[in-house]
Design an enzyme around this catalytic site. Structure first.
Site, PDB file in Angstrom:
ATOM      1  N   ASP A 106       0.806  -1.228   0.000  1.00 56.35           N
ATOM      2  CA  ASP A 106       0.000   0.000   0.000  1.00 56.35           C
ATOM      3  C   ASP A 106       0.843   1.285   0.000  1.00 56.35           C
ATOM      4  OD1 ASP A 106       0.793  -0.023   2.616  1.00 56.35           O
ATOM      5  OD2 ASP A 106      -1.221   0.090   3.472  1.00 56.35           O
ATOM      6  N   GLU A 191       8.048  -1.055  14.431  1.00 53.69           N
ATOM      7  CA  GLU A 191       9.289  -0.449  13.948  1.00 53.69           C
ATOM      8  C   GLU A 191      10.277  -0.297  15.102  1.00 53.69           C
ATOM      9  OE1 GLU A 191       6.224   0.700  13.537  1.00 53.69           O
ATOM     10  OE2 GLU A 191       5.827   0.976  11.390  1.00 53.69           O
TER      11      GLU A 191
END
Ligand SMILES: *[C@@H]1O[C@H](CO)[C@@H](O)[C@H](O)[C@H]1NC(C)=O
Ligand SMILES: *[C@@H]1O[C@H](CO)[C@@H](O)[C@H](O)[C@H]1NC(C)=O
Ligand SMILES: *[C@@H]1O[C@H](CO)[C@@H](O)[C@H](O)[C@H]1NC(C)=O
Ligand SMILES: *[C@@H]1O[C@H](CO)[C@@H](O)[C@H](O)[C@H]1NC(C)=O
Length: 242
Positions: A106, A191
């Site tokens: 995406d 992350e």
């Protein structure tokens, strides 16, 4: 969803090759599915880039964490970990030098991004557009060093950065075998979960003109609008793979 892990080899690109495609890149495509789909298999069979096709389904049920009631299914966790496992099993770092980037289906990428990340010593970073409720989410750079972030969403994260905003030297991932992603961390912390095992903020290497240039956009994949399709007796895609 297909997670795309780009393994960019640290080899200089020649200008002519660049016009064809990004050279010295290996795609690891990991499908979130029980079986590999025919669609992706066929696509890869005709893909000029060197690639590896993997698949692992996200388990249908696991508990939300108490810490974060808005916690949603962490998509891509097992898929990215499988990609890392493959790299760790298949790379011989005395023969190959490269950089790992966790892409996604995406995002929209400027091909220049792959040239920027190619020379990552440890972890390189750059801005990402249209993410975290902002037009641009980016590291703040002073005198060529990352000193902070302009992030507003969950800004107290150790590394408040989007998955599309960094790349890691593959040697570092092999050195830290334990580094990866987890189904157990709150939303937005994947992350940080990876990066805190690999680097300190002062080690980050700002790319994209000291983090002033946009080379990746979080464009998202929208569910398609198919209102007209319902009017058809014969589907417009009959006999056609979409
Ligand atoms: C996946 O592949 C296996 C083995 O080919 C098959 O038995 C099974 O039905 C497939 N599952 C799905 C959901 O397509
Ligand atoms: C990695 O490559 C080096 C140099 O070619 C070789 O000596 C070594 O045996 C290889 N290691 C593995 C685990 O294949
Ligand atoms: C990645 O790190 C290793 C070990 O420090 C180094 O030899 C290699 O040159 C680095 N790769 C790049 C692209 O700088
Ligand atoms: C980034 O900033 C540093 C320090 O101000 C400077 O030396 C360097 O040339 C800049 N890099 C780019 C690509 O503009």
């Amino acid at each position: 969803m297909t997670i795309i892990i780009w393994f960019v080899l640290a080899v200089e690109a020649s200008a002519t090759e660049m016009y064809v495609f990004v050279p010295n890149i290996h795609w690891i495509l990991v499908e979130d599915s029980i079986n590999k789909t025919k669609l992706v298999s066929k696509f890869l069979a005709h893909c000029p880039l060197s690639n590896t096709h993997l698949n692992i389904p996200t388990p249908p049920d696991y508990k939300t964490t108490e810490k974060d009631p808005n916690w949603l299914k962490p998509r891509g966790v097992l898929q990215r970990n499988l990609g890392l496992k493959w790299l760790r099993e298949h790379l011989n770092m005395s023969e190959v030098k490269g950089v790992v980037y966790f892409g996604d289906d995406d995002n929209t990428y400027d091909l220049e991004l792959f040239e920027e990340m190619r020379y990552t010593k440890k972890v390189s970073v750059w801005p990402v557009a249209l993410v975290g409720g902002l037009m641009v989410e980016r590291p703040i750079v002073k005198s060529g060093k990352v000193v902070g972030w302009n992030t507003l969403w969950k800004a107290d994260r150790p590394f408040p950065i989007d998955m599309a905003g960094f790349a890691v030297n593959a040697t570092l991932l092999l050195k830290h075998q334990e580094a990866g992603f987890s189904l157990k961390v709150p939303r937005g912390y994947q992350e940080s979960h990876l990066l805190k095992r690999l680097v300190k903020m002062e080690d980050l290497e700002p790319k994209a003109n000291n983090c002033t240039k946009i080379l990746v956009w979080h464009t998202r994949t929208e569910p398609p609008k198919l209102k007209q399709e319902q009017k058809l007796k014969i589907p417009s895609n009959q006999g056609i793979e979409v």
